[in-house]
Design an enzyme around this catalytic site. Structure first.
Site, PDB file in Angstrom:
ATOM      1  N   PHE A 119      47.037   0.858 -14.921  1.00 53.47           N
ATOM      2  CA  PHE A 119      47.206   0.900 -13.473  1.00 53.47           C
ATOM      3  C   PHE A 119      45.883   1.286 -12.798  1.00 53.47           C
ATOM      4  O   PHE A 119      45.250   2.254 -13.172  1.00 53.47           O
ATOM      5  CB  PHE A 119      48.295   1.914 -13.108  1.00 53.47           C
ATOM      6  CG  PHE A 119      48.510   2.044 -11.620  1.00 53.47           C
ATOM      7  CD1 PHE A 119      48.993   0.979 -10.886  1.00 53.47           C
ATOM      8  CD2 PHE A 119      48.211   3.229 -10.961  1.00 53.47           C
ATOM      9  CE1 PHE A 119      49.184   1.086  -9.510  1.00 53.47           C
ATOM     10  CE2 PHE A 119      48.402   3.345  -9.586  1.00 53.47           C
ATOM     11  CZ  PHE A 119      48.891   2.275  -8.863  1.00 53.47           C
ATOM     12  N   GLN A 120      45.516   0.509 -11.806  1.00 49.90           N
ATOM     13  CA  GLN A 120      44.261   0.711 -11.073  1.00 49.90           C
ATOM     14  C   GLN A 120      43.043   0.776 -11.982  1.00 49.90           C
ATOM     15  O   GLN A 120      42.106   1.524 -11.729  1.00 49.90           O
ATOM     16  CB  GLN A 120      44.350   1.948 -10.158  1.00 49.90           C
ATOM     17  CG  GLN A 120      45.364   1.741  -9.028  1.00 49.90           C
ATOM     18  CD  GLN A 120      45.285   2.772  -7.918  1.00 49.90           C
ATOM     19  OE1 GLN A 120      44.926   3.915  -8.165  1.00 49.90           O
ATOM     20  NE2 GLN A 120      45.628   2.378  -6.700  1.00 49.90           N
ATOM     21  N   MET A 130      26.953 -17.456  15.331  1.00 51.42           N
ATOM     22  CA  MET A 130      25.876 -17.994  14.509  1.00 51.42           C
ATOM     23  C   MET A 130      26.345 -19.237  13.755  1.00 51.42           C
ATOM     24  O   MET A 130      25.622 -20.225  13.669  1.00 51.42           O
ATOM     25  CB  MET A 130      25.384 -16.905  13.538  1.00 51.42           C
ATOM     26  CG  MET A 130      24.148 -17.293  12.774  1.00 51.42           C
ATOM     27  SD  MET A 130      22.748 -17.650  13.856  1.00 51.42           S
ATOM     28  CE  MET A 130      21.883 -16.086  13.834  1.00 51.42           C
ATOM     29  N   LYS A 171      39.211   9.737 -15.815  1.00 46.37           N
ATOM     30  CA  LYS A 171      39.899  10.933 -15.341  1.00 46.37           C
ATOM     31  C   LYS A 171      39.901  12.047 -16.385  1.00 46.37           C
ATOM     32  O   LYS A 171      39.703  13.216 -16.051  1.00 46.37           O
ATOM     33  CB  LYS A 171      41.343  10.556 -14.977  1.00 46.37           C
ATOM     34  CG  LYS A 171      42.080  11.639 -14.220  1.00 46.37           C
ATOM     35  CD  LYS A 171      43.399  11.122 -13.660  1.00 46.37           C
ATOM     36  CE  LYS A 171      44.108  12.226 -12.882  1.00 46.37           C
ATOM     37  NZ  LYS A 171      45.371  11.751 -12.284  1.00 46.37           N
ATOM     38  N   GLU A 176      37.349   1.875   1.756  1.00 40.70           N
ATOM     39  CA  GLU A 176      36.177   2.249   0.964  1.00 40.70           C
ATOM     40  C   GLU A 176      34.928   1.473   1.368  1.00 40.70           C
ATOM     41  O   GLU A 176      33.805   1.952   1.211  1.00 40.70           O
ATOM     42  CB  GLU A 176      36.433   2.065  -0.531  1.00 40.70           C
ATOM     43  CG  GLU A 176      37.400   3.078  -1.130  1.00 40.70           C
ATOM     44  CD  GLU A 176      38.861   2.673  -0.979  1.00 40.70           C
ATOM     45  OE1 GLU A 176      39.135   1.663  -0.290  1.00 40.70           O
ATOM     46  OE2 GLU A 176      39.722   3.375  -1.541  1.00 40.70           O
TER      47      GLU A 176
END
Lengths: 171, 552, 555
Positions: C111-112, C469, C161, C49
């Protein structure tokens, strides 16, 4: 049902964000929240009025307890307690009506804190019911501006919500 | 003696017994890395900070010790977010240390500034922004204490660059004093009594065991309880390994992808003993019909879990091991149980199974991995179908041998977590069971694996789909596969580009030999298993249904 | 029209003329994906993502349109955080949709489940959790408005959802109603007049132009201003490409790794005209000695930027393009050349330079060659680190918006997915990614996306086998005590490219670059060029921490 929680928290930066964030992400509804320091400068006290049934309240309390900065939570709803809120109301008043309004103020033991050419600003303290009644009685005159502090509360008698035991008697 | 904040941090980490840090350097953590230069601490350089967080998480789950990760400000810190959330959901003790811009530049949208304490408020057990170098030692002490005690979880410490470069006297901060942080280890005796009585009265008890058993080190007590009661033990995904998977009383996993017999047992039990669990939606499904006839005992260290999702008859708040011991010492062992016999019959009648058809099946891949390793390896998984197959077809007999992302369900967790496991358990074999979608998420950590010679064996269950989502689309969206087909690199060549070994297995007959060879190769190995593409994870409880209404 | 929220969402996107979505599906966002299945909107499936949000970011920077992202709940949402923060810091318009667990489960650690609106509060311009299905169209309308107007930025919409599955009566709102959001576009005329007076009175003006010029498409006005008042122009990193890199009035970049000419000009100017810039710490160095003798005009659309870091004499809140147009109408041509002569002298005295006589391939050389081959006409995306600064110094950008890079957050791993997004937004143009060996590894999985989308991306790795760097900083500030910066181990990037089906090259010498780079850039399809460059090379000049920008050194 509405519950009044007295919550003692560490006076750390961000503690308000922690509490507010918790309420928002857990979907709890805050009716009002007032916060300020206590007799101990390291500790702040929040008075939170929250809407919900017993199960919601249980979750609110337990989840609040999980915040490391929250020291103590006391649901004082069922106890005898004094609660106060302060309201400032600016009303439209032409000079002719001033007397009437001042009489209303008297009844509620409100004070006039500012005077404009066409306005009066009043200050009133009291519990929910009193403040609501005060607001209603001024409504006919035209309320230009209104601000409430949210409720603060303290247990009556020798009980207190201190850093020691909940509701302990100081005897 | 005056030390820099960075040196104080290092001293404090050593005082907490830290031996390994997973991290990635950058401008704002420069002073800290400079102090690490002289320190007796192992630093594992990952290839993305997400990898560092997951590796620290895997390290913690495998070892039981807190995992430590270190990242710079801004993107370094935000790259940890998923890993922190993952550890939070699964109650993993972790301390994440981030650099921050100097205090004078805070709040000014400075280069690589991100309000990481604000960002991580919802996903840390606690977090700190240290504004004064004098607070640093005490903060680190508190952070480790909070991360590892009670219900464990991640704690983040954000350290501005001028604080880590600032000077202060280092003193051991002494014991932690946190008026707002209480842990209750001993359960209330009255609740224990009620629990004992309910257990004695029950005819059809089921033990529902979760990750708390593993975190609480209570697997032996759990085994004793089960054997005394002759009660079946159903575990959550997080609980796998907390009870021996090959024990006759084990009914495997319950819930959405649980075994039928576990779900039937829960539905028909008269007593449900929840041990270190949280009645998660993936377990309960339709919550009103979860264990509908049962008295519920819920043992957990986190009082907020009790009554959160279901009403509990007998709450036992306390350390799981301590609580189980108090209960066990008052119980009489049962000698007979018709209930147990019924469970045994269900186990025979409704095995978890799949159909062979000549094509490579994921289930047989996992089974063969089990046969080759005999359960003697640590298994880390990613998230998706392969994760469920790894839960079904591999038997976990010891705690901390199954490392998986349960609550957050983080694709990409598996491989870096496996590296952390390998660091924690250098003498054991570590197998990462992954999917083609999941593995791609953090495949860059192959470089870390080769760099530190962490010889993890990666089994990619490759179906060219985001298989679990595809399965839902097949079952509930009329096979409209919207954007779940996914391509990837040639995993064998990819492994070889990193100097790891790559293999591909296309036949069942080759699995065993390939796995044995992989275990012989003393470096990281990637095995690509191109499997039957549209295989489903079964059984399955459709969303919104009670758990005994299963497909498959 | 009675449709589900998911379907309504797709209709809203069509109304907003969204052409492409960057995303990754998952459980909680499934209803939306199912609705997308029937839409003509293109969906680009990424491999992580983070790749989706950076790609949308690159797309937005390249096209000026709003970038749109879709992800699921939990890890899908948290994987966006870095990319959101990145877009927020660089004022890039994005609208992000995340799935969320059903309303009944919100707050239960389902969940999630993560509280993504809480998490992203500090890094979004605004965000929404949709609780009332009927509000969805209005929220989407508002989100696109907020993201793309005023100072642009990312807006996130979190959709449970069950809400996505709810049927609503769909109508796309025509008007945006937001009481708390009203950007100011027109600068105050009095302030503009005052600015004109100050400019007329100044002897040594410098224009300091930032990313705001590109966001408001004010490059022409900037050029007109510079040429009208004959003032030198310096760019912030974000401002690069807003002013022609080969123009005689151009000073190059200022600040930490700015040219000495730019830094000296700012330090000695009597008037600093700051346009769409924010006086970032990387620009100002020691802030009390930044443009110490100058009056400051600050034009910005974000009032909160004005006076945030420095005191401003003439604040002008407004859209830079509009303000410059009004300002130009009040200005007269200036022909005083003494200041320009001084500037020219500095430019000649302190050119950007690097050593080429030690037989090693220098990264600067690769960038110079790249400029030569493309004549400054390519869209160049970069990652973060030394290579990024070398691009800023040695590639002279011609077209506004042709540099796609992470400025404020400095996100390693931004480059590849951003280049993917840029190439998707500009299919006919040459998009080149210049990256480092550390950065490319962070999001390398998006090579699969580039291949799947058949993008002819050209990827150039300036490979010095280190986090250069940070190594440079350790050399400078930690007495060369190098730790965790030398990659003892790397993949063989050429083989790696091939594992993805991409043509790979390895260049080791200047001659390799001369011989092979032009062909690599012309080769069809995606190409990865691994340049093994000098490991010890530093970015110079550099202003040491805490010093004035006039005190740059070479290290």
């Amino acid at each position: 049902m509405r519950h009044t929680l007295a919550v003692l928290v560490e006076n750390n930066p961000g503690v308000l964000a922690r509490v507010a964030g918790l309420f928002s992400r857990r979907g709890f509804n805050i009716d009002s929240l007032a916060v300020g320091r206590t007799e101990n400068p390291d500790v702040s006290r929040m008075t939170i009025v929250v809407e919900g049934d017993a199960r919601v309240l249980e979750q609110v309390t337990k989840q609040l307890h999980k915040l490391v900065d929250v020291i103590k939570i006391n649901d004082i709803t069922a106890d005898e307690y004094v609660d106060r809120e302060l309201v400032l109301i600016k009303v439209n008043v032409d000079p002719a009506q001033r007397g009437e309004v001042m009489q209303i103020a008297d009844v509620f033991r409100a004070r006039i804190v500012d005077l404009g050419r066409k306005t009066l600003t009043l200050e009133c303290t009291g519990n929910d019911g009193k403040i609501n009644a005060f607001e209603e009685s001024l409504r006919p005159y035209g309320i230009k501006e209104l601000v409430r502090t949210g409720k603060i509360a303290m247990l009556r008698g020798s009980k207190y919500t201190g850093l020691q035991d909940n509701g302990a008697r100081d005897e | 003696m005056n030390k820099t904040g960075a040196q104080i941090l290092v001293e404090s980490l050593l005082a907490e017994g830290v031996d390994t840090i997973f991290g990635y350097p950058g401008g704002a953590v420069l002073p800290i890395y400079d102090a690490l230069y002289d320190a007796d601490l192992r630093h594992i350089l990952t290839r993305h900070e997400q990898g560092a967080a997951h590796a620290a998480d895997g390290y913690a789950r495998a070892s039981g010790k807190p995992g430590v990760c270190l990242a710079t400000s801004g993107p370094g810190a935000t790259n940890l977010v998923t890993g922190i959330a993952n550890a939070y959901m699964d109650s993993v003790p972790m301390v994440a240390i981030t650099g921050q811009v100097p205090t004078s530049l805070l709040g000014r949208d400075s280069f690589q500034e991100a309000d990481i304490t604000g960002i991580t408020l919802p996903i840390t057990k606690h977090n700190y922004l240290v504004k004064d170098v004098k607070d640093l030692a005490r903060t680190v002490r508190e952070a480790f204490y909070i991360a590892t005690t009670g219900r464990p979880g991640p704690v983040l410490i954000d350290i501005p660059r001028d604080v880590s470069a600032g000077m202060a006297e280092y003193e051991d901060p002494g014991p932690v004093q946190l008026p707002g942080y209480h842990i209750k280890l001993e359960p209330d005796p009255e609740q224990v009594t009620r629990a004992v009585r309910a257990i004695e009265e029950s005819e059809r008890p089921v033990i529902y065991a979760g990750g708390g058993v593993i975190n609480g080190g209570a697997h032996e007590e759990l085994l004793r309880l089960a054997e005394m009661l002759l009660a079946p033990v159903a575990t959550t995904l997080m609980g796998l390994g907390g009870f021996p998977g090959n024990h006759p009383l084990s009914v495997g996993m319950l819930g959405m992808h649980g075994s039928k017999y576990a779900n039937y047992a829960v539905c028909e039990c008269d007593l449900l003993i929840g041990v270190g669990v949280r009645f998660d939606d993936r377990v309960t499904s339709k919550i009103e019909e979860f264990a509908p006839n049962a008295t519920v005992i819920h043992i957990d260290i986190d009082p907020a879990e009790i009554g959160k999702n279901v009403g509990v008859d007998i709450p036992v708040v306390g350390d799981v091991r301590c609580s189980l011991r108090k209960i066990i010492e008052r119980l009489q062992p049962r000698l007979e149980s018709r209930w147990r016999d019924k469970i045994f019959n269900w186990k025979k009648e409704y095995p978890i199974e799949y159909v062979e058809n000549g094509r490579l099946k994921p289930q047989e891949v996992i089974q063969e991995i089990y046969n080759v390793t005999r359960g003697n390896v640590r298994v880390a998984t990613d998230v998706g179908q392969h994760q469920m197959w790894a839960a079904h077809y591999y038997s976990y007999d010891r705690p901390r041998t199954f490392i998986t992302s349960g609550g957050l369900g983080t694709m990409g967790f598996g491989f870096p977590a496996a590296l952390g496991v390998q660091v924690a358990c250098p003498d054991e074999n570590v197998v990462c069971i992954s999917g083609d979608g999941s593995f791609q998420m953090n495949s860059q950590e192959l470089a870390t694996a080769v760099h530190y010679n962490l010889p993890v064996k990666v089994a990619i269950i490759n179906n060219g789909y985001l298989g679990m989502v595809r399965q839902w689309q097949e079952l509930f969206y009329n096979r409209r596969y919207a954007y779940t087909e996914i391509t990837g690199p040639d995993f064998v060549k990819l492994a070889e580009a990193y100097g790891a070994a790559g293999m591909r297995v296309t036949k069942k007959s080759e699995i065993r030999e390939a796995m044995e060879e992989a275990l012989r190769i003393p470096k990281p190995v990637v095995i690509d298993f191109p499997i039957e593409r549209e295989e489903n994870v079964l059984p399955m409880v459709p969303p919104g249904e009670p758990i005994n209404k299963m497909l498959g | 029209m009675e449709i589900t929220v998911a379907e309504a969402l797709v209709k809203c996107l069509e109304q907003e003329q969204v052409e492409v979505i960057f995303g990754y599906p998952g459980g909680a966002i499934l209803p939306v994906y199912d609705a997308l299945y029937h839409s003509s909107i293109r969906h680009v499936l990424v491999r992580h993502e983070q790749g989706a949000v950076h790609a949308a970011d690159g797309y937005a920077r390249a096209t000026g349109k709003v970038g749109v992202v879709m992800a699921t709940s939990g890890p899908g949402a948290t994987n966006l955080v870095t990319g959101i923060a990145n877009a927020y810091m660089d004022s890039v318009p994005l609208v992000l949709f995340t799935g969320q667990v059903p309303t009944s489960q919100v707050g239960t650690d389902a969940f999630q489940e993560v509280d993504i609106t809480g998490i992203t509060m500090p890094v979004t311009k605004h965000n929404y959790l949709v609780k009332d299905a009927a509000q969805l169209p209005r929220i989407v309308r508002n989100a696109f408005h907020i993201a793309s107007t005023g100072r642009p930025g990312p807006v996130l919409i979190d959709i449970p959802k069950d809400v996505a599955q709810t049927v609503i009566d769909f109508k796309y709102p025509e008007m945006v109603q937001l009481r708390g959001y009203k950007p100011t576009y027109r600068g105050h005329p009095n302030k503009i007049a005052e600015a004109a007076r100050l400019i007329a009175a100044s002897e040594r003006p410098v224009i300091y132009a930032g990313g705001g010029i590109i966001n408001s498409r004010a490059s022409q006005e900037l050029l007109a201003l510079a040429e009208t008042i004959n003032a030198p122009v310096t760019n912030t990193f974000m401002g690069l490409s807003s002013f022609p890199g080969d123009h005689p009035l151009f000073l190059g970049m200022l600040g930490l790794h700015g040219t000495r000419a730019a830094n000296l000009a700012v330090t000695n100017c009597d008037l600093l005209i700051a346009l769409g810039a924010r006086f970032d710490d990387r620009v100002t160095g020691k802030i009390t000695e930044f443009a110490p003798n100058a009056g400051v005009i600050h034009v910005d659309i974000d009032p909160a930027e004005i006076g945030k870091n420095v005191q401003v004499h003439v604040p002008i809140v407004g859209d830079v393009k509009q303000v410059l147009q009004e300002l130009l109408a009040r200005l007269e041509k200036r022909n005083d050349t003494r200041w320009l002569e001084q500037i020219q002298a500095w430019k000649e005295q302190y050119p950007l330079a690097y050593r080429r006589d030690d037989g090693e391939l220098k990264p600067q050389y690769v960038v110079e060659k790249l400029y030569e081959i493309t004549r400054g006409d390519a869209v160049v995306a970069t990652d973060v680190g030394q290579h990024q600064m070398w691009v800023a110094q040695y590639y002279r950008f011609k077209r506004p918006g042709s540099l796609i890079s992470s400025g404020g957050l400095g996100t390693m791993g931004f480059g590849l997915p951003a280049a993917v997004g840029a190439q998707i937004g500009l299919p006919g143009e040459r998009v080149i990614l210049v990256t480092g060996d550390g950065s490319i590894q962070m999001t390398m999985q998006e090579l699969a996306t580039a291949v799947e989308q058949e993008l002819p991306l050209k990827i150039i790795i300036l490979n010095n086998y280190s986090l250069g760097m940070v190594r440079q900083l350790q050399q400078l500030y930690c007495e060369g005590r190098y730790i965790a910066v030398d990659f003892k181990f790397h993949p063989d990037f050429e083989l790696l490219a091939r594992a993805y089906g991409i043509r790979g090259y390895t260049l080791r010498t200047e001659k390799d670059v001369d011989d092979l780079l032009p062909g690599a850039l012309e080769a069809p399809g995606a190409v990865l060029v691994n340049c093994l460059v000098s490991a010890a090379e530093n970015v110079n000049p550099i202003v040491p921490a805490g010093k004035s920008i006039s005190e740059a050194i070479d290290c």
